[in-house]
Design a protein around this motif. Structure first.
Motif, PDB file in Angstrom:
ATOM      1  N   SER A 142       1.331   3.659  15.096  1.00  0.00           N
ATOM      2  CA  SER A 142       0.056   3.102  14.634  1.00  0.00           C
ATOM      3  C   SER A 142      -0.314   3.648  13.255  1.00  0.00           C
ATOM      4  N   ASP A 143       0.010   4.906  12.971  1.00  0.00           N
ATOM      5  CA  ASP A 143      -0.253   5.461  11.636  1.00  0.00           C
ATOM      6  C   ASP A 143       0.561   4.733  10.574  1.00  0.00           C
ATOM      7  N   ILE A 144       1.814   4.452  10.876  1.00  0.00           N
ATOM      8  CA  ILE A 144       2.673   3.754   9.930  1.00  0.00           C
ATOM      9  C   ILE A 144       2.135   2.359   9.644  1.00  0.00           C
ATOM     10  N   VAL A 145       1.750   1.652  10.696  1.00  0.00           N
ATOM     11  CA  VAL A 145       1.223   0.296  10.531  1.00  0.00           C
ATOM     12  C   VAL A 145      -0.105   0.340   9.771  1.00  0.00           C
ATOM     13  N   ARG A 146      -0.956   1.292  10.097  1.00  0.00           N
ATOM     14  CA  ARG A 146      -2.254   1.409   9.442  1.00  0.00           C
ATOM     15  C   ARG A 146      -2.084   1.671   7.943  1.00  0.00           C
ATOM     16  N   GLU A 147      -1.166   2.568   7.579  1.00  0.00           N
ATOM     17  CA  GLU A 147      -0.926   2.873   6.171  1.00  0.00           C
ATOM     18  C   GLU A 147      -0.358   1.669   5.424  1.00  0.00           C
ATOM     19  N   ALA A 148       0.572   0.963   6.062  1.00  0.00           N
ATOM     20  CA  ALA A 148       1.166  -0.221   5.426  1.00  0.00           C
ATOM     21  C   ALA A 148       0.111  -1.304   5.227  1.00  0.00           C
ATOM     22  N   LEU A 149      -0.742  -1.498   6.209  1.00  0.00           N
ATOM     23  CA  LEU A 149      -1.804  -2.493   6.097  1.00  0.00           C
ATOM     24  C   LEU A 149      -2.779  -2.112   4.980  1.00  0.00           C
ATOM     25  N   ALA A 150      -3.136  -0.843   4.895  1.00  0.00           N
ATOM     26  CA  ALA A 150      -4.052  -0.387   3.848  1.00  0.00           C
ATOM     27  C   ALA A 150      -3.449  -0.622   2.468  1.00  0.00           C
ATOM     28  N   ARG A 151      -2.136  -0.340   2.313  1.00  0.00           N
ATOM     29  CA  ARG A 151      -1.462  -0.593   1.023  1.00  0.00           C
ATOM     30  C   ARG A 151      -1.503  -2.065   0.665  1.00  0.00           C
ATOM     31  N   GLU A 152      -1.214  -2.931   1.623  1.00  0.00           N
ATOM     32  CA  GLU A 152      -1.208  -4.367   1.353  1.00  0.00           C
ATOM     33  C   GLU A 152      -2.609  -4.872   1.015  1.00  0.00           C
ATOM     34  N   LEU A 153      -3.601  -4.418   1.743  1.00  0.00           N
ATOM     35  CA  LEU A 153      -4.972  -4.849   1.467  1.00  0.00           C
ATOM     36  C   LEU A 153      -5.423  -4.368   0.090  1.00  0.00           C
ATOM     37  N   LYS A 154      -5.046  -3.151  -0.267  1.00  0.00           N
ATOM     38  CA  LYS A 154      -5.404  -2.628  -1.579  1.00  0.00           C
ATOM     39  C   LYS A 154      -4.732  -3.422  -2.688  1.00  0.00           C
ATOM     40  N   LYS A 155      -3.479  -3.796  -2.468  1.00  0.00           N
ATOM     41  CA  LYS A 155      -2.731  -4.551  -3.469  1.00  0.00           C
ATOM     42  C   LYS A 155      -3.399  -5.900  -3.726  1.00  0.00           C
ATOM     43  N   TYR A 156      -3.833  -6.570  -2.691  1.00  0.00           N
ATOM     44  CA  TYR A 156      -4.414  -7.897  -2.838  1.00  0.00           C
ATOM     45  C   TYR A 156      -5.902  -7.867  -3.196  1.00  0.00           C
ATOM     46  N   SER A 157      -6.562  -6.759  -2.992  1.00  0.00           N
ATOM     47  CA  SER A 157      -7.981  -6.701  -3.335  1.00  0.00           C
ATOM     48  C   SER A 157      -8.196  -6.498  -4.833  1.00  0.00           C
ATOM     49  N   LYS A 158      -7.163  -6.080  -5.556  1.00  0.00           N
ATOM     50  CA  LYS A 158      -7.267  -5.892  -6.992  1.00  0.00           C
ATOM     51  C   LYS A 158      -7.281  -7.224  -7.739  1.00  0.00           C
ATOM     52  N   ASN A 159      -6.772  -8.284  -7.112  1.00  0.00           N
ATOM     53  CA  ASN A 159      -6.673  -9.589  -7.788  1.00  0.00           C
ATOM     54  C   ASN A 159      -7.954 -10.343  -7.744  1.00  0.00           C
TER      55      ASN A 159
END
Length: 56
Positions: free
Chosen positions: A39-56
């Motif tokens: 769950s930590d791995i999935v949570r971190e990956a999701l946070a990275r993806e959300l951060k990447k797309y929130s910059k646009n």
């Protein structure tokens, strides 16, 4: 009763099923290697993806 192992490259195995099991196995391996929970791995990956797309 335990499930029999699946041969993912078998053309009779639907890819929707084999992909899910393959990703789950990769997640388990990553958890063993890093010492983090799945769950930590999935949570971190999701946070990275959300951060990447929130910059646009």
């Amino acid at each position: 009763m335990p499930r029999k192992p699946m041969f993912e490259n078998d053309p009779l195995v639907p890819k929707q099923i084999s992909l899910q099991l393959s990703l789950k196995e990769q997640l388990k391996q990553a958890a063993r290697k890093t010492g983090k929970s799945e769950s930590d791995i999935v949570r971190e990956a999701l946070a990275r993806e959300l951060k990447k797309y929130s910059k646009n």
